[in-house]
Design a protein around this motif. Structure first.
Motif, PDB file in Angstrom:
ATOM      1  N   GLY A 100      -0.545  25.700  31.659  1.00 43.95           N
ATOM      2  CA  GLY A 100      -1.076  23.563  31.845  1.00 43.95           C
ATOM      3  C   GLY A 100      -0.524  22.491  32.688  1.00 43.95           C
ATOM      4  N   ASP A 101       0.048  21.524  32.263  1.00 47.89           N
ATOM      5  CA  ASP A 101      -0.440  20.524  33.654  1.00 47.89           C
ATOM      6  C   ASP A 101       1.094  20.422  33.900  1.00 47.89           C
ATOM      7  OD1 ASP A 101      -2.865  19.661  32.864  1.00 47.89           O
ATOM      8  OD2 ASP A 101      -2.028  18.514  31.281  1.00 47.89           O
ATOM      9  N   ALA A 102       1.928  21.714  33.780  1.00 42.60           N
ATOM     10  CA  ALA A 102       3.615  21.658  34.086  1.00 42.60           C
ATOM     11  C   ALA A 102       3.769  23.150  34.468  1.00 42.60           C
ATOM     12  CB  ALA A 102       3.975  20.586  33.158  1.00 42.60           C
ATOM     13  N   PHE A 103       5.093  23.527  35.134  1.00 43.19           N
ATOM     14  CA  PHE A 103       5.766  24.298  34.790  1.00 43.19           C
ATOM     15  C   PHE A 103       7.053  24.444  33.646  1.00 43.19           C
ATOM     16  CE2 PHE A 103       9.709  26.208  36.327  1.00 43.19           C
ATOM     17  CZ  PHE A 103       9.441  27.664  36.163  1.00 43.19           C
ATOM     18  N   CYS A 104       7.711  23.508  34.106  1.00 42.20           N
ATOM     19  CA  CYS A 104       8.378  23.785  32.738  1.00 42.20           C
ATOM     20  C   CYS A 104       8.682  21.966  32.487  1.00 42.20           C
ATOM     21  CB  CYS A 104       9.369  25.069  32.615  1.00 42.20           C
ATOM     22  SG  CYS A 104      10.777  24.490  30.912  1.00 42.20           S
ATOM     23  N   ALA A 105       8.668  21.229  31.340  1.00 40.67           N
ATOM     24  CA  ALA A 105       9.957  19.659  31.246  1.00 40.67           C
ATOM     25  C   ALA A 105      10.871  20.299  30.813  1.00 40.67           C
ATOM     26  CB  ALA A 105       9.025  19.372  30.339  1.00 40.67           C
ATOM     27  N   GLY A 106      11.798  21.164  30.425  1.00 44.02           N
ATOM     28  CA  GLY A 106      13.164  21.115  30.512  1.00 44.02           C
ATOM     29  C   GLY A 106      13.051  21.586  28.751  1.00 44.02           C
ATOM     30  N   TYR A 107      14.207  21.590  28.369  1.00 44.59           N
ATOM     31  CA  TYR A 107      14.190  21.770  26.292  1.00 44.59           C
ATOM     32  C   TYR A 107      13.532  20.649  26.264  1.00 44.59           C
ATOM     33  CZ  TYR A 107      18.417  25.428  27.467  1.00 44.59           C
ATOM     34  OH  TYR A 107      19.575  26.185  27.822  1.00 44.59           O
ATOM     35  N   ASP A 108      13.223  20.892  25.225  1.00 43.87           N
ATOM     36  CA  ASP A 108      12.440  20.406  23.133  1.00 43.87           C
ATOM     37  C   ASP A 108      13.590  20.133  22.806  1.00 43.87           C
ATOM     38  OD1 ASP A 108      10.453  19.471  22.443  1.00 43.87           O
ATOM     39  OD2 ASP A 108       9.292  21.056  21.716  1.00 43.87           O
ATOM     40  N   LEU A 109      14.116  19.261  22.900  1.00 40.17           N
ATOM     41  CA  LEU A 109      14.970  18.537  22.486  1.00 40.17           C
ATOM     42  C   LEU A 109      14.272  17.222  21.361  1.00 40.17           C
ATOM     43  CD1 LEU A 109      17.941  18.206  24.953  1.00 40.17           C
ATOM     44  CD2 LEU A 109      17.358  19.967  23.171  1.00 40.17           C
ATOM     45  N   LYS A 110      13.286  16.784  21.603  1.00 38.48           N
ATOM     46  CA  LYS A 110      12.636  16.123  20.549  1.00 38.48           C
ATOM     47  C   LYS A 110      13.322  15.880  19.309  1.00 38.48           C
ATOM     48  CE  LYS A 110       8.594  12.725  19.705  1.00 38.48           C
ATOM     49  NZ  LYS A 110       9.076  12.953  18.714  1.00 38.48           N
ATOM     50  N   VAL A 111      13.129  16.677  18.447  1.00 43.50           N
ATOM     51  CA  VAL A 111      13.474  17.101  17.309  1.00 43.50           C
ATOM     52  C   VAL A 111      14.560  16.778  16.816  1.00 43.50           C
ATOM     53  CG1 VAL A 111      12.980  18.034  14.420  1.00 43.50           C
ATOM     54  CG2 VAL A 111      10.969  18.328  16.832  1.00 43.50           C
ATOM     55  N   PHE A 112      15.606  17.880  17.732  1.00 38.44           N
ATOM     56  CA  PHE A 112      16.800  17.638  17.753  1.00 38.44           C
ATOM     57  C   PHE A 112      17.752  16.665  17.590  1.00 38.44           C
ATOM     58  CE2 PHE A 112      15.585  22.106  18.910  1.00 38.44           C
ATOM     59  CZ  PHE A 112      16.394  22.588  17.597  1.00 38.44           C
ATOM     60  N   ALA A 113      17.529  15.629  18.987  1.00 36.80           N
ATOM     61  CA  ALA A 113      17.924  14.888  19.644  1.00 36.80           C
ATOM     62  C   ALA A 113      17.780  13.307  18.681  1.00 36.80           C
ATOM     63  CB  ALA A 113      17.286  13.959  20.489  1.00 36.80           C
ATOM     64  N   GLU A 114      17.096  13.618  17.494  1.00 37.10           N
ATOM     65  CA  GLU A 114      16.626  12.332  16.750  1.00 37.10           C
ATOM     66  C   GLU A 114      17.443  12.904  14.974  1.00 37.10           C
ATOM     67  OE1 GLU A 114      11.977  11.900  16.581  1.00 37.10           O
ATOM     68  OE2 GLU A 114      12.454  10.925  18.230  1.00 37.10           O
TER      69      GLU A 114
END
Length: 292
Positions: free
Chosen positions: A60-74
Motif C-alpha cells: 500500500g501507501d507506506a512501509f510502516c506507520a508505527g504501533y497500532d495504538l489508537k484503540v489502546f491509547a483511547e
C-alpha cells in the motif's frame, strides 16, 4: 507445508525472500500478529538454503506507520493501569524489540525498501535491517520521542552518531529519504519511481555471493556493534520506553488521547506545541479548536 501469516506475506524467488508487511488499510501499523510473524518469516528465510538475501517492504501507501495504538491509547486505565509493572512492561517490549531485531541477527542480509512513511515503531523495524533504501520523498523519524516513547532498538545513534541522533530524538522530527542518505542513516535514496529497481539491483548483487560468505561478513560487522554496547543500550532504551508511557507527561498524553482521540493527541504532539512538564490539565475542545 508453507506457513500462513495474518499481518504479512512471504514469498521467495531468484535467491531472494520477500517479507511484505500487509496491513495497508492501517498503513501497515504494528499489531501483535506482526510482532510474532516477522521473526517467523526471517526464520523461514534463514532455513531455506536457496535464499541469499531478504527484502522487507510494505504493502500500500507506506512501509510502516508505527504501533497500532489508537484503540489502546483511547482505553484509559484498562490499557495503562494506575500501578505500573515495569518488569511486565519490559518483557513485552523486549520481546517486540527482539522480534524486530531478528532482521539484524539473521544470518542472511536484510534490505528494507522504504516508501511512504517508516515512523515511530516502523522506523525501529526499518533500522533493524542491514541496509535501508528509501524513496526520495519517503519520511523516517521517531515522533514519540517528544512524549510516550523511546526507540527500543536504539539504532539511531549507531547509524547516525551522537549529534544527529540527538537532532532527531530531541525534536521528534522526520526527515526525507534524500536527507537520510546524506546523513548516512540509510544506504541510498532514489526517486520513488526507481525504488523497486534500485532494491532489486542491490539484492541481486548480494544474492550472487555464497551464503556462508554473507553470514561471515555480517557476523563480523555486527560483532563490532555488540562490542560498542548495542545490547546493553537496547536494555536501557526498552526500560526508558516503558517509563515514558508512565511518566506524568506520558499519562497526560494518554489521557489526552482518551479524551479527544489518539489522532488529536498525536497532532498536538507532532505539531511542536507545548507538552506540560509534570502533566497538567487536558486542553478542552474549545482550546483545541483555538490552537488549530
Amino acid at each position: 507445508m508453507a506457513q500462513t501469516f495474518e499481518s504479512l506475506t512471504y514469498e521467495t524467488r531468484d535467491r531472494k525472500a520477500y517479507i511484505t508487511l500487509d496491513r495497508p488499510e492501517r498503513l501497515n501499523a504494528i499489531d501483535a500478529a506482526m510482532v510474532r510473524e516477522i521473526p517467523a518469516a526471517v526464520a523461514a528465510a534463514d532455513d531455506d538454503p536457496d535464499v541469499h538475501v531478504i527484502v522487507l517492504q510494505g504493502a500500500g501507501d507506506a512501509f510502516c506507520a508505527g504501533y497500532d495504538l489508537k484503540v489502546f491509547a483511547e482505553q484509559g486505565d484498562s490499557f495503562q493501569p494506575p500501578v505500573w509493572d515495569p518488569i511486565k512492561d519490559y518483557r513485552l517490549m523486549k520481546a517486540n524489540t527482539d522480534g524486530f531485531f531478528t532482521l539484524w541477527r539473521s544470518l542472511k542480509p536484510t534490505i528494507a525498501k522504504v516508501h511512504g512513511h517508516a515512523v515511530a515503531g516502523g522506523s525501529d523495524i526499518a533500522l533493524s535491517c542491514d541496509l535501508v533504501v528509501m524513496a526520495d520523498d519517503a519520511r523516517i523519524g521517531y515522533m514519540p520521542s517528544r512524549v510516550w516513547g523511546c526507540p527500543t532498538t536504539a539504532m539511531w545513534v549507531y547509524r547516525l552518531g551522537a549529534e544527529r541522533a540527538k537532532r532527531m530524538l530531541l525534536t521528534g522530527d522526520t526527515i526525507d529519504g534524500r536527507t537520510a542518505a546524506d546523513w548516512g542513516l540509510v544506504v541510498e535514496s532514489v526517486p520513488a519511481a526507481d525504488l523497486e529497481e534500485a532494491v532489486e539491483r542491490l539484492a541481486d548483487r548480494i544474492a550472487g555471493v555464497p551464503v556462508n560468505q554473507l553470514a561471515m561478513q555480517k557476523l563480523m560487522i555486527n560483532q563490532a556493534f555488540d562490542n560498542m554496547g548495542l545490547q546493553g543500550t537496547q536494555v536501557l532504551a526498552t526500560l526508558f520506553d516503558g517509563i515514558t508511557r508512565h511518566s506524568p507527561e506520558g499519562r497526560w498524553f494518554q489521557e489526552f488521547a482518551a479524551t479527544h482521540g489518539f489522532h488529536a493527541a498525536v497532532r498536538w504532539r507532532d505539531s511542536g506545541r507545548w507538552i506540560p512538564d509534570g502533566g497538567g490539565p487536558i486542553p478542552t475542545a474549545e482550546e483545541l479548536a483555538d490552537e488549530e
